[in-house]
Design a protein around this motif. Sequence first.
Motif, PDB file in Angstrom:
ATOM      1  N   ALA A 760       0.815  -1.219   0.000  1.00  0.00           N
ATOM      2  CA  ALA A 760       0.000   0.000   0.000  1.00  0.00           C
ATOM      3  C   ALA A 760       0.843   1.261   0.000  1.00  0.00           C
ATOM      4  CB  ALA A 760      -0.936  -0.002   1.215  1.00  0.00           C
ATOM      5  N   PHE A 761       2.156   1.133   0.327  1.00  0.00           N
ATOM      6  CA  PHE A 761       3.010   2.325   0.430  1.00  0.00           C
ATOM      7  C   PHE A 761       4.158   2.285  -0.562  1.00  0.00           C
ATOM      8  CE2 PHE A 761       1.375   1.246   4.721  1.00  0.00           C
ATOM      9  CZ  PHE A 761       0.476   2.290   4.854  1.00  0.00           C
ATOM     10  N   GLY A 762       4.075   1.421  -1.581  1.00  0.00           N
ATOM     11  CA  GLY A 762       5.136   1.295  -2.566  1.00  0.00           C
ATOM     12  C   GLY A 762       5.143   2.433  -3.557  1.00  0.00           C
ATOM     13  N   THR A 763       6.033   2.337  -4.526  1.00  0.00           N
ATOM     14  CA  THR A 763       6.193   3.404  -5.523  1.00  0.00           C
ATOM     15  C   THR A 763       5.035   3.461  -6.507  1.00  0.00           C
ATOM     16  OG1 THR A 763       7.540   1.846  -6.814  1.00  0.00           O
ATOM     17  CG2 THR A 763       8.712   3.374  -5.381  1.00  0.00           C
ATOM     18  N   ARG A 764       4.192   2.422  -6.538  1.00  0.00           N
ATOM     19  CA  ARG A 764       3.013   2.502  -7.398  1.00  0.00           C
ATOM     20  C   ARG A 764       1.967   3.431  -6.795  1.00  0.00           C
ATOM     21  NH1 ARG A 764       1.712  -3.582  -9.761  1.00  0.00           N
ATOM     22  NH2 ARG A 764       3.698  -3.843 -10.891  1.00  0.00           N
ATOM     23  N   THR A 765       1.917   3.469  -5.457  1.00  0.00           N
ATOM     24  CA  THR A 765       0.995   4.378  -4.783  1.00  0.00           C
ATOM     25  C   THR A 765       1.481   5.813  -4.917  1.00  0.00           C
ATOM     26  OG1 THR A 765       0.449   2.635  -3.208  1.00  0.00           O
ATOM     27  CG2 THR A 765      -0.113   4.899  -2.587  1.00  0.00           C
ATOM     28  N   LEU A 766       2.770   6.033  -4.667  1.00  0.00           N
ATOM     29  CA  LEU A 766       3.371   7.365  -4.795  1.00  0.00           C
ATOM     30  C   LEU A 766       4.802   7.171  -5.284  1.00  0.00           C
ATOM     31  CD1 LEU A 766       3.072  10.447  -4.328  1.00  0.00           C
ATOM     32  CD2 LEU A 766       4.112  10.080  -2.072  1.00  0.00           C
TER      33      LEU A 766
END
Length: 886
Positions: A760-766
């Motif tokens: 949920a906090f990876g580089t796909r999220t931001l």
Amino acid sequence: MVLSGCAIIVRGQPRGGPPPERQINLSNIRAGAMARRAAQGQPDTKDTPDEPWAFQAREFLRKKLIGKEVCFTVEIKTALGREYGIVYLGRDTTGENIADSLVNEGLATVRREGIRGNNPDQARLCDLEDQSKASKKGLWSEGGGTHTIRDVKYTIENPRNYIDSLHQKPINAIIEHVRDGSVVRALLLPDHYLVTVMLSGVKCPTFKREADGTESTEAFAAEAKFFTESRLLQRDVQIILESCPNQIILGSILHPNGNITELLLKEGFARCVDWSMAVYTQGAEKLRAGERSAKERKVRIWKDYVAPTANLDLKDRQFVAKVMQVVNADAMVVKLNSGELKTIHLSSIRPPRIEGEEKNKDKDKRFRPLYDIPYMFEAREFLRKKLIGKKVNVTVDYIRAATGPGESTPAFSERTCATVTIGGINIAEALISKGLATIIRYRQDDDQRSSHYDELLAAEARAIKNGKGLHSKKEVPIHRVADISGETQKAKQFLPFLQRAGRSEAVVEYVFSGSRLKLYMPKETCLITFLLAGIECPRSSRNMPGGVQVAEPFSDEAMLFTKELVLQREVEVEVESMDKAGNFIGWLHIEGGNLSVALVENALSKVHFTAERSAYYKTLTSAEDACRERKEKIWANYEEKPVEEVVYVTEEKERAANYRAVYVTEICDTLHFYSQDVETGAQLENLMETMRAEIAAQPPVEGSYAPRRGDICLATFADGEWYRARVEKVESPSRVHVFYIDYGNREVVSSTRLAAMPPAFGTRTLPAQATEHAFAYIQVPQDEDVRADVVDCIVRDIQNTQCLMNVEYSGATCPHVTIQFGDTKDDVGLNLVKEGLVMVDVRKEKHLQKIVSEETVWINICIVRSNGRKCLLNTHSKNWPLVYLV
């Protein structure tokens, strides 16, 4: 040979072959009969045991007579041809009378029937027997001699267990019979097992029995049998029982005067046998050495032998060469001292392979042996890392002649097969011991094999025992490698990633020409076509729609230069762009050198105009100028043309000034810096708060995360908070290099301070918020002290502050920008120039000339004080003044 206590076999001196044998029975005496085995195939017969004192009488004569010279007289010859006489020890009748000695020891009885009173020999024997009876010797002792009867055992119930129980320790034995040069019948002591033993590792010519009952003799079979008989028959020896495959007992016979196995080989009476040589405990290399000696002297069975390398000179059989390319798991290209390239195959090994059905089961898929055959890639990589670019010792074992195609076999050209060693290590043996190749099995009469064939067999046995590589029961490794050469759409998807990666690791798989290569990217597991940037290399010949394009001068030399420098080497590449065919364009570095620069320095390439904006332009042009002046290679016919004034009419392009608000988070020692966009700052703060709250609710288990290079993970900084990071290098569990992707700083931490990244906090999220930039229009000082002063000044002025940034132009690794203070709008780079801390990097683009001229007002002159420290002198004049130092 001593048949019993009253019968012996003698023969004369050999002359040109085995001499005839003659049995002599001792006159007037009788000794006990020896044990006999029941006739094979006749169930009515039974084994006959020893008569009392029979074995002792035989042993008495054996120890006294075997191998000694005797003198005998024949007294009686029967109608059946049996001869009776007197035997004396020595060369004449003055020696010891053997019959007298037997009777005196009580080991034989006198035949008293038919005694003639006038025969002094018979009378003497009767007197000796009477004395023996009085002394109660031997046969005349009390008890009847039942304790002297042996329990002879003709078979071993479980020979393998019996041999294993001996632990290869020598046991005493008597050789009772020699069937041929390498097979004997031995009496094992003290258990009295009568067994057939075959010599380990060798085979002599034999006596074959045909279907019609006739016996055929192989060449030198009689001579080999005589050689073994004359040395071992009825001798006391020690035997090492080594193995028992298929109920055949293999062993080595030890004699004080030498090892019969090695002697047979050395004298050309035997040849080595691969299937039993592995169990030979005395060292297989000794057997090979003996056989090799007989072959070189061409004795006996080797009289017509022709060595596999007989037509080669010594310099062609043994030489030192440099490995240029690993073609396959058993083949390589080497460079001789003369500069000639030669393909060498490793002797007696077979690379990994699969059956044709599996190979062609998916006809729609292009078959790539290196990646599709199990363990082929591992074998190639082992050889590549071990050998590429290094000098090796090559010993040619044989040359395999070219073969034509058959019904199920392909055609093969002539092959030079050799043993290759480096640092005393046999490469073929190392490959086999890791289970990355197998051994070729040969016919027994095929001498075209490795000179270290036995070591290869032993290495394969170890690999099988340990379950290595091809012999492993685990699932075979699968290499899913994407070949994006010529795939434009796939290449476009990879391009941004490779551009952002900066320098990427690669292996040069193939060299098409001096500047065109095929690379394997291990981290990305893909194959790409790579073109060298900044140069124009001579083109090789190639097929075109209109015919074959002729190669340009020095194209072959350029290709050979590139091959020798980088083929199958580990390199680093910087991808800048790609062409319309899906080929990537960039810079290739090997061992600190730039391949484009190296080609230009060696006058094998010209500088292309696209190199002007690169960091290597000055190096390239200076190298080209030097080669042009020397008129080397491609510049040999160069003639400098007069300079003509050319007027260029170009469209005026304005400099774009689109400043945006950023937050500078990190300043590097190279004058590069990392910044965050102010617009996305709130998103980053929200993500951090949510992430830390979740971690606080469910803390990760310390030490449960195993970092790998390239992983996006969580890391605790010095302030005790968790941040997003990327693993750059893993030296050990206590030293892991990480890069904080949202702030741009780096740190070496322990793996206990790392944790897995929740999705949920990876580089796909931001995406990563820290972006790398460099200062535009500024030359980075080469002096470390000066550069450190500049970094300190920048850190003091803009780190952890909000500024305005404008992208001016792109660079090799990151965009070049100008930075303005958030409050005063002063340019940070211009202030550095005014303070004399940096020099101006003059740009040739016309739309950048205004801002460049604004900065070049500040002329920077580097002077040296008397104390050795450097400083900068500023002047507001556009002309260079003459300065006197007082």
